[in-house]
Design a protein around this motif. Structure first.
Motif, mmCIF file in Angstrom:
data_model
loop_
_atom_site.group_PDB
_atom_site.id
_atom_site.type_symbol
_atom_site.label_atom_id
_atom_site.label_comp_id
_atom_site.label_asym_id
_atom_site.label_seq_id
_atom_site.Cartn_x
_atom_site.Cartn_y
_atom_site.Cartn_z
ATOM 1 N N VAL A 142 49.888 37.413 39.797
ATOM 2 C CA VAL A 142 48.659 38.210 39.806
ATOM 3 C C VAL A 142 48.742 39.422 38.888
ATOM 4 O O VAL A 142 47.767 40.149 38.726
ATOM 5 C CB VAL A 142 48.298 38.681 41.236
ATOM 6 C CG1 VAL A 142 48.186 37.498 42.186
ATOM 7 C CG2 VAL A 142 49.290 39.709 41.764
ATOM 8 N N TYR A 261 45.733 38.436 45.256
ATOM 9 C CA TYR A 261 44.731 37.884 44.342
ATOM 10 C C TYR A 261 43.400 38.597 44.504
ATOM 11 O O TYR A 261 42.684 38.823 43.518
ATOM 12 C CB TYR A 261 44.564 36.374 44.565
ATOM 13 C CG TYR A 261 45.449 35.547 43.674
ATOM 14 C CD1 TYR A 261 45.162 35.390 42.316
ATOM 15 C CD2 TYR A 261 46.599 34.937 44.166
ATOM 16 C CE1 TYR A 261 45.998 34.644 41.495
ATOM 17 C CE2 TYR A 261 47.442 34.203 43.344
ATOM 18 C CZ TYR A 261 47.131 34.061 42.011
ATOM 19 O OH TYR A 261 47.966 33.335 41.185
ATOM 20 N N ALA A 264 43.815 41.846 42.585
ATOM 21 C CA ALA A 264 43.864 41.597 41.141
ATOM 22 C C ALA A 264 42.493 41.209 40.611
ATOM 23 O O ALA A 264 42.096 41.627 39.508
ATOM 24 C CB ALA A 264 44.877 40.494 40.840
ATOM 25 N N ARG A 265 41.747 40.426 41.370
ATOM 26 C CA ARG A 265 40.398 40.013 40.941
ATOM 27 C C ARG A 265 39.499 41.226 40.727
ATOM 28 O O ARG A 265 38.838 41.367 39.687
ATOM 29 C CB ARG A 265 39.782 39.087 41.989
ATOM 30 C CG ARG A 265 38.319 38.725 41.738
ATOM 31 C CD ARG A 265 37.757 37.864 42.848
ATOM 32 N NE ARG A 265 37.813 38.530 44.141
ATOM 33 C CZ ARG A 265 36.907 39.426 44.572
ATOM 34 N NH1 ARG A 265 35.894 39.772 43.783
ATOM 35 N NH2 ARG A 265 37.013 39.970 45.768
ATOM 36 N N ASN A 268 40.919 43.606 37.812
ATOM 37 C CA ASN A 268 40.712 43.027 36.486
ATOM 38 C C ASN A 268 39.235 42.966 36.126
ATOM 39 O O ASN A 268 38.857 43.170 34.967
ATOM 40 C CB ASN A 268 41.322 41.632 36.415
ATOM 41 C CG ASN A 268 42.839 41.656 36.435
ATOM 42 O OD1 ASN A 268 43.453 42.614 35.952
ATOM 43 N ND2 ASN A 268 43.457 40.650 37.008
#
Length: 274
Positions: A142, A261, A264-265, A268
């Motif tokens: 990630v 995740y 990180a989603r 980002n």
């Protein structure tokens, strides 16, 4: 040149590294198999670790000559060993016949908690080597800044941890810090919010995007008992993962993957939009 045997002093010294106490005493550990050995050789000489020796069997030379060539081109001492020596060096049922001796990954906590840190995976009191290695692999996947094994966690240099990380052990800082209070204090002092997974958490992960956009350290509990309530209480927020089916709970690695995740989603996405 004749292959080294299980009685050769270099091999005897390396075999001792299968034991935790000997690893600490020598300051070295073993890395086994094509994938892990390749990744540690790529990291050789970096701040991650230094490869000191490579042992290989005739069969491994036939299958993994590219790995041996990489070692030799990196200035690593490589030696042919007998099958019996390779078996002695291995803690697997079917030894791959390819083993590297490396310096320990002694990464200080300050290397993991930096001014630009955005995401940390912090498994606490994790005893199962496979889970520890998998969380490290997830953290790497990630794009987390580091993984911190807090409390009385498994040694990251354990052979199963190394294999389960699938090379990720050498891609990002991996810290082992027995003082969980110190970990929490230093994370908080750096201005990083602390989130803990909890079945009865006050925040639903599905509704946490605004929270997840901030620099975050995720605390994950161990396999048998989860996160100690006293540790969970020290987090800024406790987050529950919604379960829409009939499963009662999620295991450590699955919970870590979902939470990391999710962070990180959002991080980002916000970076891309910014």
């Amino acid at each position: 040149m004749d292959p080294l045997t299980e009685r050769t002093p270099r091999v005897v010294s390396a075999v001792k590294l299968l034991r935790t106490a000997e690893r600490r005493k020598a300051g070295r550990f073993l890395v086994e198999g094509e994938n892990s050995v390749t990744e540690v050789l790529k990291a050789n000489g970096s701040t991650a670790t230094v490869v000191r020796d490579l042992f290989y069997t005739e069969a491994a030379a036939d299958r993994f000559q590219h790995v041996i060539d990489l070692a030799l081109s990196s200035g690593v001492r490589a030696a042919l060993v007998t099958d019996r020596a390779a078996k002695a060096l291995s803690d697997t049922v079917t030894p791959p016949g390819l083993v590297a001796v490396c310096d320990l990954l002694d990464v200080p906590l300050s290397d993991a908690i930096r001014p630009d840190t955005k995401l940390l995976a912090v498994p606490v009191e994790v005893n199962e080597p496979g889970n520890a290695g998998t969380v490290i692999r997830i953290a790497d996947a990630v794009g987390a800044d580091a993984a911190i094994l807090a409390g009385d966690s498994v040694d990251p240099h354990n052979g199963k941890v190394v294999r389960s990380s699938a090379g990720s052990l050498f891609h990002l800082p991996v810290v082992r810090e027995r003082d969980t209070d110190s970990v929490i204090e230093q994370i908080r002092a750096a201005g990083i919010q602390i989130l803990a997974t909890a079945a009865d958490g006050e925040i639903d992960l599905d509704n946490a995007d605004e929270l997840l956009s901030k620099p975050t350290a995720w605390l994950f509990g161990n396999e048998a008992h989860g996160l100690d309530p006293a540790i969970a209480a020290r987090a800024d927020y406790r987050v529950r993962i919604p379960i829409h089916g009939r499963a009662e709970s999620l295991n450590l690695a699955t919970a870590a993957a979902i939470c990391l995740y999710a962070s990180a989603r959002v991080q980002n996405r916000d970076t891309d939009q910014g």
